[in-house]
Scaffold this motif. Structure first.
Motif, PDB file in Angstrom:
ATOM      1  N   LEU A   1     -29.988  37.555 -42.790  1.00  0.00           N
ATOM      2  CA  LEU A   1     -31.315  37.092 -43.154  1.00  0.00           C
ATOM      3  C   LEU A   1     -32.385  38.113 -42.864  1.00  0.00           C
ATOM      4  O   LEU A   1     -33.170  38.451 -43.696  1.00  0.00           O
ATOM      5  N   THR A   2     -32.458  38.599 -41.687  1.00  0.00           N
ATOM      6  CA  THR A   2     -33.496  39.553 -41.349  1.00  0.00           C
ATOM      7  C   THR A   2     -33.013  40.575 -40.386  1.00  0.00           C
ATOM      8  O   THR A   2     -33.789  41.297 -39.862  1.00  0.00           O
ATOM      9  N   LEU A   3     -31.901  40.662 -40.067  1.00  0.00           N
ATOM     10  CA  LEU A   3     -31.307  41.599 -39.175  1.00  0.00           C
ATOM     11  C   LEU A   3     -32.183  42.166 -38.119  1.00  0.00           C
ATOM     12  O   LEU A   3     -33.220  42.629 -38.386  1.00  0.00           O
ATOM     13  N   PRO A   4     -31.826  42.366 -37.106  1.00  0.00           N
ATOM     14  CA  PRO A   4     -32.157  43.112 -35.929  1.00  0.00           C
ATOM     15  C   PRO A   4     -31.049  43.220 -34.909  1.00  0.00           C
ATOM     16  O   PRO A   4     -29.962  43.078 -35.280  1.00  0.00           O
ATOM     17  N   THR A   5     -31.256  43.625 -33.809  1.00  0.00           N
ATOM     18  CA  THR A   5     -30.453  44.249 -32.768  1.00  0.00           C
ATOM     19  C   THR A   5     -29.085  43.746 -32.389  1.00  0.00           C
ATOM     20  O   THR A   5     -28.453  43.122 -33.095  1.00  0.00           O
TER      21      THR A   5
ATOM     22  N   THR B   1     -36.190  44.507 -33.025  1.00  0.00           N
ATOM     23  CA  THR B   1     -35.158  45.252 -33.723  1.00  0.00           C
ATOM     24  C   THR B   1     -34.980  46.624 -33.094  1.00  0.00           C
ATOM     25  O   THR B   1     -35.950  47.358 -32.923  1.00  0.00           O
ATOM     26  N   TYR B   2     -33.747  46.984 -32.774  1.00  0.00           N
ATOM     27  CA  TYR B   2     -33.458  48.311 -32.256  1.00  0.00           C
ATOM     28  C   TYR B   2     -32.673  49.096 -33.292  1.00  0.00           C
ATOM     29  O   TYR B   2     -31.694  48.614 -33.848  1.00  0.00           O
ATOM     30  N   THR B   3     -33.122  50.320 -33.551  1.00  0.00           N
ATOM     31  CA  THR B   3     -32.508  51.145 -34.576  1.00  0.00           C
ATOM     32  C   THR B   3     -32.216  52.532 -34.026  1.00  0.00           C
ATOM     33  O   THR B   3     -32.766  52.952 -33.003  1.00  0.00           O
ATOM     34  N   ALA B   4     -31.352  53.258 -34.749  1.00  0.00           N
ATOM     35  CA  ALA B   4     -31.049  54.642 -34.407  1.00  0.00           C
ATOM     36  C   ALA B   4     -31.020  55.460 -35.690  1.00  0.00           C
ATOM     37  O   ALA B   4     -30.595  54.972 -36.737  1.00  0.00           O
ATOM     38  N   ASP B   5     -31.491  56.693 -35.602  1.00  0.00           N
ATOM     39  CA  ASP B   5     -31.387  57.619 -36.730  1.00  0.00           C
ATOM     40  C   ASP B   5     -30.048  58.331 -36.615  1.00  0.00           C
ATOM     41  O   ASP B   5     -29.796  59.074 -35.656  1.00  0.00           O
ATOM     42  N   VAL B   6     -29.185  58.096 -37.593  1.00  0.00           N
ATOM     43  CA  VAL B   6     -27.801  58.555 -37.550  1.00  0.00           C
ATOM     44  C   VAL B   6     -27.547  59.518 -38.696  1.00  0.00           C
ATOM     45  O   VAL B   6     -27.894  59.235 -39.850  1.00  0.00           O
ATOM     46  N   GLY B   7     -26.957  60.670 -38.379  1.00  0.00           N
ATOM     47  CA  GLY B   7     -26.630  61.653 -39.398  1.00  0.00           C
ATOM     48  C   GLY B   7     -25.255  61.412 -39.986  1.00  0.00           C
ATOM     49  O   GLY B   7     -24.305  61.106 -39.268  1.00  0.00           O
ATOM     50  N   VAL B   8     -25.136  61.570 -41.307  1.00  0.00           N
ATOM     51  CA  VAL B   8     -23.848  61.437 -41.991  1.00  0.00           C
ATOM     52  C   VAL B   8     -23.655  62.661 -42.877  1.00  0.00           C
ATOM     53  O   VAL B   8     -24.541  63.028 -43.658  1.00  0.00           O
ATOM     54  N   GLY B   9     -22.486  63.303 -42.755  1.00  0.00           N
ATOM     55  CA  GLY B   9     -22.179  64.483 -43.555  1.00  0.00           C
ATOM     56  C   GLY B   9     -22.508  65.766 -42.825  1.00  0.00           C
ATOM     57  O   GLY B   9     -22.970  65.774 -41.683  1.00  0.00           O
ATOM     58  N   SER B  10     -22.252  66.914 -43.492  1.00  0.00           N
ATOM     59  CA  SER B  10     -22.554  68.222 -42.932  1.00  0.00           C
ATOM     60  C   SER B  10     -22.928  69.175 -44.068  1.00  0.00           C
ATOM     61  O   SER B  10     -22.072  69.530 -44.879  1.00  0.00           O
ATOM     62  N   PRO B  11     -24.199  69.579 -44.167  1.00  0.00           N
ATOM     63  CA  PRO B  11     -25.297  69.213 -43.261  1.00  0.00           C
ATOM     64  C   PRO B  11     -25.615  67.726 -43.352  1.00  0.00           C
ATOM     65  O   PRO B  11     -25.415  67.103 -44.400  1.00  0.00           O
ATOM     66  N   ALA B  12     -26.121  67.187 -42.242  1.00  0.00           N
ATOM     67  CA  ALA B  12     -26.294  65.743 -42.139  1.00  0.00           C
ATOM     68  C   ALA B  12     -27.524  65.253 -42.886  1.00  0.00           C
ATOM     69  O   ALA B  12     -28.572  65.891 -42.869  1.00  0.00           O
ATOM     70  N   THR B  13     -27.357  64.114 -43.548  1.00  0.00           N
ATOM     71  CA  THR B  13     -28.484  63.327 -44.032  1.00  0.00           C
ATOM     72  C   THR B  13     -28.685  62.197 -43.037  1.00  0.00           C
ATOM     73  O   THR B  13     -27.720  61.544 -42.631  1.00  0.00           O
ATOM     74  N   TYR B  14     -29.919  61.966 -42.622  1.00  0.00           N
ATOM     75  CA  TYR B  14     -30.170  60.970 -41.582  1.00  0.00           C
ATOM     76  C   TYR B  14     -30.600  59.632 -42.175  1.00  0.00           C
ATOM     77  O   TYR B  14     -31.394  59.563 -43.107  1.00  0.00           O
ATOM     78  N   TYR B  15     -30.023  58.576 -41.599  1.00  0.00           N
ATOM     79  CA  TYR B  15     -30.277  57.210 -42.033  1.00  0.00           C
ATOM     80  C   TYR B  15     -30.727  56.389 -40.836  1.00  0.00           C
ATOM     81  O   TYR B  15     -30.204  56.554 -39.728  1.00  0.00           O
TER      82      TYR B  15
ATOM     83  N   LEU C   1     -30.456  53.171 -38.991  1.00  0.00           N
ATOM     84  CA  LEU C   1     -29.465  52.095 -38.974  1.00  0.00           C
ATOM     85  C   LEU C   1     -29.757  51.083 -37.876  1.00  0.00           C
ATOM     86  O   LEU C   1     -30.169  51.436 -36.773  1.00  0.00           O
ATOM     87  N   LEU C   2     -29.525  49.837 -38.194  1.00  0.00           N
ATOM     88  CA  LEU C   2     -29.534  48.782 -37.200  1.00  0.00           C
ATOM     89  C   LEU C   2     -28.334  48.964 -36.293  1.00  0.00           C
ATOM     90  O   LEU C   2     -27.217  49.151 -36.766  1.00  0.00           O
TER      91      LEU C   2
END
Length: 403
Positions: free
Chosen positions: A11-15, A79-93, A95-96
């Protein structure tokens, strides 16, 4: 998360929240007890939900029905989030962060950008929530949590269809591997972020420490410590309690606990869960009736919370949670919603709202309480997968009066 069962309500996601555990003897041997910390960013009620009690109850019903299935974190206040890199070089997303589920996926708002480290497994992933779903294709890729937490060949769901995440790009699942069963077509289960950090030797044990500072404090931050806990965040010992054997609480981070308001028993020892994905402290309806009577609170229809007067607040007693032979005191100030954030939940600025709410079911269900974020911002929590136990410790915020 198990797609054939109702999971949470997206519904509204968070932590963050719970895990289901299988008891084992001791953690796998490791030469070093490595730990690494992931800092979290906080958003206060970014999803626009006002009646957080109703939202938490909806989540609670799904938890009761799902048994050992995962439920995605739905903390509708913070809501707690983190900036997470995916790939190399990384693209940052962005994420909950969710300890109540185990699949990591992206693509809700920012498209996946394959790189040289991306491997399409040919598997399709799908997870159904209580109010929505996510589905798409599975890839293996490099995931960067921070400079100390880099994971090779991590399973990533790339969403082609997903429910609204209110500006977030996806989800970082840090629950147990059991919760991935049946979510990807070509395998029975997929290693989680925590699994891979451990097997690749980045962390020394399958332990996760969780810290929140109260949203009303000067430092409303959070952090996850992979491989152990952050001793600088606690003011006493970590006291552990075994996972309950009572279902359905046993399928999550479930414990046996009794609750008292002052000298008045609210709930005798019964099974419930520890869940950072729930905002409030939910207790079975019969226990909640005793709490309401003892505090004199009246139900506020807008917020769904009990409201008390200043005089009643001055007379509040502490709420005591006893588990594993240790009692944790939730002070009167810890029982009220931060007054500076009243407008964020649709309340009036000069009102006082209690954070203990009705679960909507009577005791004896096998899941009679939820120690949510409002409990966990006052106590450090540790989730020990290998030893099937939960730990708590006091922090500098246990007795804070910032609310």
């Amino acid at each position: 998360m198990v797609p054939s069962k109702s999971l949470s309500f997206l519904l509204t996601l968070p932590t963050l929240a719970l895990l289901s555990l299988t008891a084992t003897a001791l953690p796998h041997p490791r030469a070093a007890s490595n730990t690494a910390t992931l800092k979290l960013s906080v958003r206060i009620n970014s999803n626009g939900v006002k009646n957080i009690a109703a939202a938490d109850r909806a989540r609670f019903r799904v938890l009761q029905a799902s048994g050992s299935s995962s439920v995605n974190a739905t903390n509708d206040g913070t809501t707690y989030t983190a900036d997470v890199g995916v790939g190399s070089p990384a693209t940052y997303y962005t994420l909950l962060v969710d300890t109540g589920s185990s699949n990591t996926w992206i693509g809700a708002n920012k498209a996946y950008e394959p790189t040289s480290t991306s491997q399409d497994t040919g598997g399709q992933f799908s997870v159904t929530y209580g109010s929505g779903s996510v589905s798409g294709e599975e890839y293996l890729d490099t995931v960067t949590l921070n400079s100390d937490l880099v994971i090779e060949n991590q399973s990533i769901g790339v969403a082609s269809q997903s429910s609204e995440l209110y500006g977030l790009d996806g989800l970082l699942g840090v629950g147990p591997v059991d919760l991935t069963e049946g979510t990807v077509t070509n395998v029975n289960e997929v290693p989680t972020v925590t699994d891979n950090l451990y097997t690749q030797g980045t962390i020394g044990s399958e332990v996760l420490g969780v810290f929140f500072a109260p949203a009303s404090s000067d430092d409303s931050s959070g952090e996850l410590t992979f491989g152990g806990y952050d001793a600088s965040k606690i003011t006493g010992d970590i006291n552990y309690v075994s996972i309950t054997s009572t279902s359905p609480a046993s399928g999550y981070w479930g414990i046996d606990q009794s609750i008292s308001y002052g000298s008045t028993s609210i709930l005798t020892e019964t099974a419930g869960i520890v869940d950072t994905g729930t905002t409030l402290i939910l207790i079975a309806s019969d226990g909640f009736s005793k709490y309401q009577s003892a505090t004199g609170g009246t139900l506020d229809e807008t917020t769904g919370l009990l409201k008390i007067t200043s005089d009643q607040y001055d007379k509040l007693s502490s709420l005591y949670f006893t588990t594993g032979g240790v009692t944790y005191e939730l002070t009167p100030n810890a029982q009220i919603w931060p007054r500076s954030l009243n407008s964020d939940i649709g309340g009036t600025t000069d009102s006082i709202y209690l954070v203990v709410a009705d679960s909507g079911t009577t005791s004896g269900s096998g899941l009679d309480f939820t120690n949510g974020y409002c409990f966990l911002e006052r106590f450090y929590s540790v989730y020990d997968t290998a030893n099937s136990r939960v730990g708590f410790a006091t922090t500098e915020y246990t007795d804070a009066t910032s609310n």
